[in-house]
Design an enzyme around this catalytic site. Structure first.
Site, PDB file in Angstrom:
ATOM      1  N   HIS A   1      -4.674  26.453  77.797  1.00 35.60           N
ATOM      2  CA  HIS A   1      -3.963  25.331  77.432  1.00 35.60           C
ATOM      3  C   HIS A   1      -4.261  24.024  78.200  1.00 35.60           C
ATOM      4  O   HIS A   1      -4.000  22.942  77.495  1.00 35.60           O
ATOM      5  CB  HIS A   1      -2.567  25.712  77.796  1.00 35.60           C
ATOM      6  N   GLU A   2      -4.531  23.785  79.398  1.00 36.99           N
ATOM      7  CA  GLU A   2      -4.875  22.848  80.172  1.00 36.99           C
ATOM      8  C   GLU A   2      -6.329  22.189  79.977  1.00 36.99           C
ATOM      9  O   GLU A   2      -6.470  20.908  79.835  1.00 36.99           O
ATOM     10  CB  GLU A   2      -4.807  22.808  81.656  1.00 36.99           C
TER      11      GLU A   2
END
Length: 278
Positions: free
Chosen positions: A136-137
């Site tokens: 996600h990051e």
């Protein structure tokens, strides 16, 4: 990955933010006689300085340190390297911090990205759940939305400061006028941030979808978000305001929250079709 919806939103919001910026520069030039060259150089320079400072403040405020590539962290480095290769980006600098809450955030840009993971997060997540958070990051860095958020927050701050001083300089020199300027500046900053929030929530859905695509399922990240939400509530702590907008979990949900409702994110991940976010 190509996300036309996100790119269009960032383009529209960027244009609106530039309009706010141009309006302040025009007032400074027309009303106060400040040379146009100084206005442009000074304001663009301030945005650049704020970007650099904002990036460093996010690190300093959490006390983050470089994550060793051995021992318990070796597996984290391998996962990030694998995901970075799949996304076609350079492996970001990995850092670890004690944030008081289970969380993680990305800052910087492609080629100079940083991912910070809290010790509290790694303590409560299984490795596949942690991989969902890491992916996600990385997606935020790949999509360049971290840069847009950072610059947007800088422009909002500049507009707030400018409105504060304009009110003070055009009125009487008094305590009452000072507070009037301060209130006007805060309202102006909030107005600009409304447009920044217009992409902030959407970019979280996109990053969730990208993470699911990379790891092959939305379930690990959904489980991670549920654990992060419970962990944050039980700790009673919240992340610093300087990094809340960048984190995977933004804390208490408010009217101007930078994150969509966690329950909605989990629901979408559990029944995810990646194509619906593109």
């Amino acid at each position: 990955m190509n996300h036309r919806g996100l790119q269009l939103r960032m383009a529209i919001v960027g244009t609106i933010l530039f309009g706010f910026y141009l309006a302040i520069a025009t007032v400074a030039y027309a009303a106060f006689g400040i040379p146009l060259a100084i206005v442009l150089i000074g304001s663009f320079g301030l945005v650049g300085i704020q970007y650099v400072i904002g990036k460093k403040m996010a690190i300093w405020s959490t006390g983050a340190e470089d994550m060793p590539d051995e021992g318990e962290y070796a597996r984290v480095h391998r996962s990030v390297e694998q995901f970075s290769d799949e996304m076609g980006i350079e492996k970001p600098r990995l850092m670890v911090a004690r944030m008081g809450v289970p969380n993680a955030f990305a800052t910087g840009r492609r080629g100079a990205g940083i991912v910070v993971v809290s010790e509290e997060l790694m303590a409560i997540l299984d490795h596949d759940e942690l991989e969902g958070v890491l992916a996600h990051e990385l997606a935020h860095i790949e999509n360049r939305d971290v840069l847009t958020m950072t610059i947007g927050q800088s422009i909002a701050m500049i507009v707030g400061i400018a409105v504060h001083w304009i009110v003070m300089m055009t009125g009487e020199r008094s305590i009452a006028n000072y507070f009037l300027g301060w209130i006007a500046g805060m309202l102006a900053q909030m107005l600009v941030m409304v447009f920044v929030m217009a992409i902030s929530r959407y970019r979280e859905y996109v990053a969730d979808a990208d993470a699911a695509a990379v790891i092959g399922s939305g379930d690990p990240l959904a489980r991670a978000l549920e654990k992060i939400s419970r962990g944050a509530q039980s700790s009673g702590n919240e992340v610093d305001d300087s990094v809340a907008a960048l984190c995977i979990f933004g804390g208490a949900e408010r009217l101007l929250s930078t994150h969509p409702p966690t329950e909605e994110r989990i629901s979408r991940l559990q029944s995810l079709e990646v194509a619906q976010y593109r």
